[in-house]
Scaffold this motif. Sequence first.
Motif, short mmCIF file in Angstrom:
data_model
loop_
_atom_site.label_atom_id
_atom_site.label_comp_id
_atom_site.label_asym_id
_atom_site.label_seq_id
_atom_site.Cartn_x
_atom_site.Cartn_y
_atom_site.Cartn_z
N PRO A 251 0.79 -1.25 0.00
CA PRO A 251 0.00 0.00 0.00
C PRO A 251 0.82 1.29 0.00
CG PRO A 251 -1.01 -1.59 1.46
CD PRO A 251 0.30 -2.19 1.01
N GLU B 162 0.24 4.29 -2.62
CA GLU B 162 -0.15 5.61 -2.12
C GLU B 162 0.77 6.69 -2.70
OE1 GLU B 162 -2.06 8.71 -0.27
OE2 GLU B 162 -2.77 6.67 -0.55
N LYS B 163 2.05 6.42 -2.74
CA LYS B 163 3.03 7.38 -3.28
C LYS B 163 2.72 7.73 -4.74
CE LYS B 163 7.15 9.35 -4.01
NZ LYS B 163 7.37 10.73 -3.68
N LYS C 133 -0.33 7.46 -6.28
CA LYS C 133 -1.78 7.46 -6.46
C LYS C 133 -2.24 8.27 -7.67
CE LYS C 133 -2.60 11.10 -3.11
NZ LYS C 133 -3.15 11.41 -1.80
N LYS D 44 -6.22 -2.35 -2.25
CA LYS D 44 -5.22 -1.96 -1.25
C LYS D 44 -3.89 -2.65 -1.58
CE LYS D 44 -4.32 -1.73 3.66
NZ LYS D 44 -4.80 -2.08 5.00
#
Length: 119
Positions: A72, A76-77, A79, A89
Amino acid sequence: MNTTEATNVDDYITEFPQEVQERMRVLRRLILDCAPEAVESISYHMPAYKLNKKPFVYFGGFANHIGFYAQPFTHEKFKDELAAYKQGKGSVQFPHHKPFPERLIWDMLQFKKEQLNKL
């Protein structure tokens, strides 16, 4: 998901149609070029890579996409760059009908490697 009985990545890749095999070989090359010291295996019925004895990335072949799993915090980095792709996820789906995003994958691999090397 492919419930392979393959015991190595070469055998896993050959279970798929030729065009999917080509994409998986590109992905494998990117992983090993980024982290030649990574240990390659089959885990959770898909190719798995460990770096410094910690999970690095996984990928899996599916009928309509290749699943890429970089945990994840990596997803996220990236996105914004991944917004065009279906995600879960810690996973992203790269559809077979779209261009394969080699540069994005490379950047994700580099980031994940840097993070693991800090641990």
